[in-house]
Design a protein around this motif. Structure first.
Motif, PDB file in Angstrom:
ATOM      1  N   UNK A  12       0.856  -1.184   0.000  1.00 39.58           N
ATOM      2  CA  UNK A  12       0.000   0.000   0.000  1.00 39.58           C
ATOM      3  C   UNK A  12       0.895   1.239   0.000  1.00 39.58           C
ATOM      4  N   UNK A  15       1.156   3.716   3.008  1.00 36.34           N
ATOM      5  CA  UNK A  15       1.530   3.287   4.363  1.00 36.34           C
ATOM      6  C   UNK A  15       3.035   3.078   4.494  1.00 36.34           C
ATOM      7  N   UNK A  46      -2.294  -3.744  -4.209  1.00 37.71           N
ATOM      8  CA  UNK A  46      -2.276  -3.683  -2.747  1.00 37.71           C
ATOM      9  C   UNK A  46      -1.920  -5.041  -2.149  1.00 37.71           C
ATOM     10  N   UNK A  47      -2.547  -6.047  -2.717  1.00 40.28           N
ATOM     11  CA  UNK A  47      -2.373  -7.385  -2.188  1.00 40.28           C
ATOM     12  C   UNK A  47      -2.714  -8.368  -3.289  1.00 40.28           C
ATOM     13  N   UNK A  90      -9.713 -13.549   4.460  1.00 39.84           N
ATOM     14  CA  UNK A  90     -10.849 -13.517   3.560  1.00 39.84           C
ATOM     15  C   UNK A  90     -10.544 -12.941   2.190  1.00 39.84           C
TER      16      UNK A  90
ATOM     17  N   UNK B  13     -11.766 -14.093   6.931  1.00 43.04           N
ATOM     18  CA  UNK B  13     -12.430 -12.840   7.293  1.00 43.04           C
ATOM     19  C   UNK B  13     -11.356 -11.775   7.411  1.00 43.04           C
ATOM     20  N   UNK B  14     -11.503 -10.721   6.646  1.00 48.52           N
ATOM     21  CA  UNK B  14     -10.538  -9.628   6.719  1.00 48.52           C
ATOM     22  C   UNK B  14     -10.843  -8.796   7.951  1.00 48.52           C
ATOM     23  N   UNK B  57      -7.619   9.418  -0.915  1.00 52.53           N
ATOM     24  CA  UNK B  57      -7.181   9.092   0.448  1.00 52.53           C
ATOM     25  C   UNK B  57      -7.960   7.939   1.058  1.00 52.53           C
ATOM     26  N   UNK B  59      -9.213   5.442  -0.089  1.00 46.11           N
ATOM     27  CA  UNK B  59      -8.918   4.089  -0.575  1.00 46.11           C
ATOM     28  C   UNK B  59      -7.890   3.406   0.312  1.00 46.11           C
ATOM     29  N   UNK B  60      -7.203   4.208   1.137  1.00 44.03           N
ATOM     30  CA  UNK B  60      -6.262   3.613   2.083  1.00 44.03           C
ATOM     31  C   UNK B  60      -6.978   2.910   3.224  1.00 44.03           C
ATOM     32  N   UNK B  63      -7.890  -2.341   1.329  1.00 43.65           N
ATOM     33  CA  UNK B  63      -7.448  -2.844   0.025  1.00 43.65           C
ATOM     34  C   UNK B  63      -8.451  -3.792  -0.583  1.00 43.65           C
ATOM     35  N   UNK B  64      -9.595  -3.932   0.052  1.00 43.49           N
ATOM     36  CA  UNK B  64     -10.574  -4.916  -0.393  1.00 43.49           C
ATOM     37  C   UNK B  64     -11.682  -4.270  -1.208  1.00 43.49           C
ATOM     38  N   UNK B  66     -11.672  -0.694  -2.125  1.00 48.18           N
ATOM     39  CA  UNK B  66     -11.285   0.710  -2.274  1.00 48.18           C
ATOM     40  C   UNK B  66     -12.186   1.468  -3.236  1.00 48.18           C
ATOM     41  N   UNK B 156     -12.019  -6.777 -12.134  1.00 42.25           N
ATOM     42  CA  UNK B 156     -10.848  -5.952 -11.812  1.00 42.25           C
ATOM     43  C   UNK B 156     -10.416  -5.144 -13.035  1.00 42.25           C
ATOM     44  N   UNK B 166      -5.145  -0.013 -10.740  1.00 40.60           N
ATOM     45  CA  UNK B 166      -5.649  -0.916  -9.724  1.00 40.60           C
ATOM     46  C   UNK B 166      -5.458  -0.347  -8.319  1.00 40.60           C
ATOM     47  N   UNK B 167      -4.370   0.397  -8.109  1.00 46.13           N
ATOM     48  CA  UNK B 167      -4.091   0.953  -6.785  1.00 46.13           C
ATOM     49  C   UNK B 167      -4.383   2.441  -6.794  1.00 46.13           C
ATOM     50  N   UNK B 168      -5.118   2.893  -5.797  1.00 50.25           N
ATOM     51  CA  UNK B 168      -5.398   4.320  -5.652  1.00 50.25           C
ATOM     52  C   UNK B 168      -5.887   4.937  -6.960  1.00 50.25           C
ATOM     53  N   UNK B 459     -12.027   0.960  10.696  1.00 49.06           N
ATOM     54  CA  UNK B 459     -11.296   2.051  10.060  1.00 49.06           C
ATOM     55  C   UNK B 459      -9.799   1.836  10.252  1.00 49.06           C
ATOM     56  N   UNK B 461      -6.296  -0.634   9.016  1.00 44.17           N
ATOM     57  CA  UNK B 461      -5.747  -1.126   7.762  1.00 44.17           C
ATOM     58  C   UNK B 461      -5.043  -2.434   8.007  1.00 44.17           C
ATOM     59  N   UNK B 463      -4.441  -6.735   7.762  1.00 49.29           N
ATOM     60  CA  UNK B 463      -5.159  -7.913   8.204  1.00 49.29           C
ATOM     61  C   UNK B 463      -5.242  -7.965   9.718  1.00 49.29           C
TER      62      UNK B 463
END
Lengths: 153, 483
Positions: A12, A15, A46-47, A90, B13-14, B57, B59-60, B63-64, B66, B156, B166-168, B459, B461, B463
């Motif tokens: 990320x 971070x 990100x992952x 998950x 489960x995240x 911002x 989206x931070x 990561x699931x 965003x 995706x 894909x990111x941000x 809120x 970040x 896992x």
């Protein structure tokens, strides 16, 4: 014919040292533009997730680059052993799981490696730590070496 | 002596949570709780940042999903830049955002069904947890596993084409969108080589529903009787009562199907919704103010949306919706495992919407943004894959974010997830001499039906695992589980 190589950054960028994998790929993209004789593709996210099994399927060699909190010096390049067990939460999977899924679903077996870059802090929106910056440079040199080496056995 | 069980983590489960189950000396379940134990205060983190940064911002946060945060924030900022309250964008702006959103729903639901739910269904919750995953699925039903992977990939790619990367992603901006869909992207999504084209995605979405129907016919107890409790339901619906995942009005129905929140403007959500803080969890408990803290809780997500909607405006999904409604005799479904069914109908609906949008010329041309009179406050709502997502911002005269309030889907489902845990624990553990692995798995299966993202909900970040603890009186037995 040279083999097809994918360098895949994970992390990320918001971070701090978690951005190391992404920043390495950004740096490599710029380098590849200056050195078009070196053939490699890059990607970043990100992952990892299940669709990455398809992403890596057509390559001969793949390196996943990720920040690491493990007890390593600066970097560690290791071959990935496919993991056919469930070892994920998950919405995230480990590189070993992606490699296992690629074998299982697509019958493809790229040689896959993980480049761990030692990371120190993971706060929001902060710059890389000094240690992270130093390790990024070391990792970048390792990737350049990797691109010009014959496949590891 | 009493007993306490800890399961750590709830696999797949995240986020980080903890379930505690208390038994008395007779083995009767006396209390169950789903606790959330980490908090990093994302809402405070965005304070002081320029408001236009918010869609990137946030989206931070996660990561699931965003894209859901990206769009909800952009919708709130539409209000602030005077672009209306969700339906004032240019046709191009709204349709590009919708395409992005349907791509998100498509990929997220596909991941959940193929990667997470179908192994539970195929192998049963009493199977070895190490085998309840998509790798085992690939051995049992390779076609299904391939479809899961490629459907996720297709969604995706829709996101990358509309959000930019894909990111941000940066696609959605206050007042609209920052690009058109390219001709190349349109062509490959419509006519790309199999399987990555929309016709195949629709076909596979239908096949997934067939798989579910077949499974349901043979395993009614798993789907219908596993967990079942009355609930109210909250969601957006279109102004015409249709299923609308991107924009609309807020509707809530009670357990009997009576509308108790009458299609209200979500800009006024604070008039109708409040959140209760309980000392044992960092995840708040939202409720409808008119019905109070005890009775005002509700469920969100695919099951809520299908319970609340009057119809679906795409024909294949509408046909499935009619079957879904008929199965419950036209009444509300209060079976959380029916969320899997609802999720599959939404996959098909999203695929149909993507196909229709790809044929729309507005994606390729037209004004991208609009603006009007600036406001100091805005609310954005969207139906994220897991349910209704609220973003609320106030800015100051230096254009900095002064206040941010987020109510994420998983938080909205806090009370129903607690109820589901309680019901499964009571049904499966009461009076048992030994608490077995399948019983613990069953608790996880009940939570997974809500597809929770605890990372979002706290809120935080990254896992965070979940542990389940079983107490019997003062005695604690930890049954920790590795990820």
């Amino acid at each position: 014919m040279s083999d097809r190589i994918l360098i895949y950054g994970i992390g990320n960028p918001g971070r701090q040292d978690d951005a190391l994998g992404i920043l390495l790929v950004d740096k490599l993209d710029a380098w590849l533009k200056e050195n078009p004789h070196v053939r490699a593709e890059t990607d970043q996210n990100y992952q990892l997730n299940i669709e990455d099994a398809d992403r890596i399927a057509d390559f001969d060699r793949v390196v996943f680059v990720d920040a690491s909190v493990h007890d390593i010096e600066s970097t560690l390049l290791e071959k990935i052993v496919p993991d056919f067990r469930s070892d994920f939460s998950m919405h995230y999977v480990e590189p070993s799981f992606v490699v296992g899924l690629c074998h299982q679903v697509f019958d493809r077996k790229p040689a896959c490696y993980q480049l761990h870059i030692k990371a120190y802090e993971f706060e929001f929106m902060k710059p890389l730590t000094e240690g992270g910056k130093k390790n990024l440079e070391i990792a970048f040199k390792e990737i350049l070496d990797f691109l010009q080496q014959a496949p590891m056995v | 002596m009493g007993q306490k069980i800890t399961i750590e983590p709830v696999t797949r489960v995240e986020g980080h949570g903890k379930v505690t189950i208390h038994l008395d000396n007779e083995g009767k379940v006396t209390q169950t709780r789903l606790h959330i134990v980490e908090f990093r205060g994302f809402e405070r983190f965005v304070q002081g940042r320029p408001y236009w940064e918010a869609p990137v911002l946030v989206q931070r946060l996660c990561g699931i999903c965003p894209v859901s945060h990206h769009l909800a924030a952009a919708k709130a900022l539409d209000v602030i830049v005077g672009a209306g309250t969700g339906d004032g964008l240019t046709p191009t702006g709204e349709k590009m955002r919708r395409l992005m959103h349907y791509g998100q729903i498509f990929q997220s639901h596909s991941l959940h069904f193929f990667h997470l739910a179908s192994p539970d269904l195929l192998f049963g919750y009493d199977a070895d947890p190490l085998k309840r995953n998509v790798l085992a699925l690939a051995l049992e039903n390779k076609d299904l596993a391939v479809q899961g992977v490629m459907m996720r990939k297709f969604g995706q790619e829709i996101i990358a084409a509309t959000a930019g990367k894909k990111i941000h992603g940066t696609g959605a901006i206050p007042g609209g969108i920052n690009k058109h869909l390219s001709k190349e992207d349109k062509e490959r999504f419509l006519h790309g080589a199999d399987p990555l084209n929309i016709d195949t995605m629709i076909e596979w979405s239908q096949a997934a529903l067939e798989f579910f129907h077949d499974y349901h016919d043979k395993n009614k107890a798993v789907i219908d009787d596993f967990v079942d409790f009355p609930s109210s339901y909250l969601s957006l619906v279109g102004k015409d009562g249709s299923l609308d995942l991107y924009h609309g009005v807020l509707r809530a129905k009670d357990k009997d199907g009576k509308i108790i929140l009458h299609d209200v403007d979500y800009q006024d959500y604070l008039r109708y919704i409040d959140e209760e803080v309980r000392s044992w969890s960092y995840m708040k408990f939202p409720y409808l103010k008119d019905f109070g803290k005890v009775n005002g809780w509700y469920s969100v997500g695919p099951l809520a949306r299908l319970n609340n909607a009057d119809f679906i405006d795409t024909p294949l999904a509408q046909a499935e919706f009619e079957k879904f409604r008929a199965y419950s005799g036209g009444r509300m479904s209060h079976k959380p495992m029916h969320a899997h069914w609802a999720r599959l109908i939404e996959i098909l609906h999203s695929a149909e919407k993507i196909r229709d949008l790809l044929h729309d010329p507005d994606l390729m041309e037209g004004e991208l943004t609009t603006r009007g009179e600036k406001k100091m406050e805005g609310v954005g709502l969207i139906e994220a894959p897991r349910g209704t997502l609220f973003h609320h911002y106030k800015i100051n005269d230096r254009d900095q974010i002064e206040m941010c309030n987020l109510i994420v889907s998983t938080t909205n489902n806090n009370q129903p997830m607690n109820n589901a845990v309680n019901q499964v624990a009571v049904r499966m553990m009461t009076g048992q001499e030994e608490i077995t692995e399948p019983m613990m798995n069953a608790v996880e299966v009940a939570i997974r039906a809500y597809d929770p993202c605890l990372s979002c909900a706290t809120h935080a970040l990254g896992q965070m695992p979940l542990e389940i603890s079983l107490f019997k009186g003062e005695t604690l037995i930890d049954l920790k589980r590795n990820r």
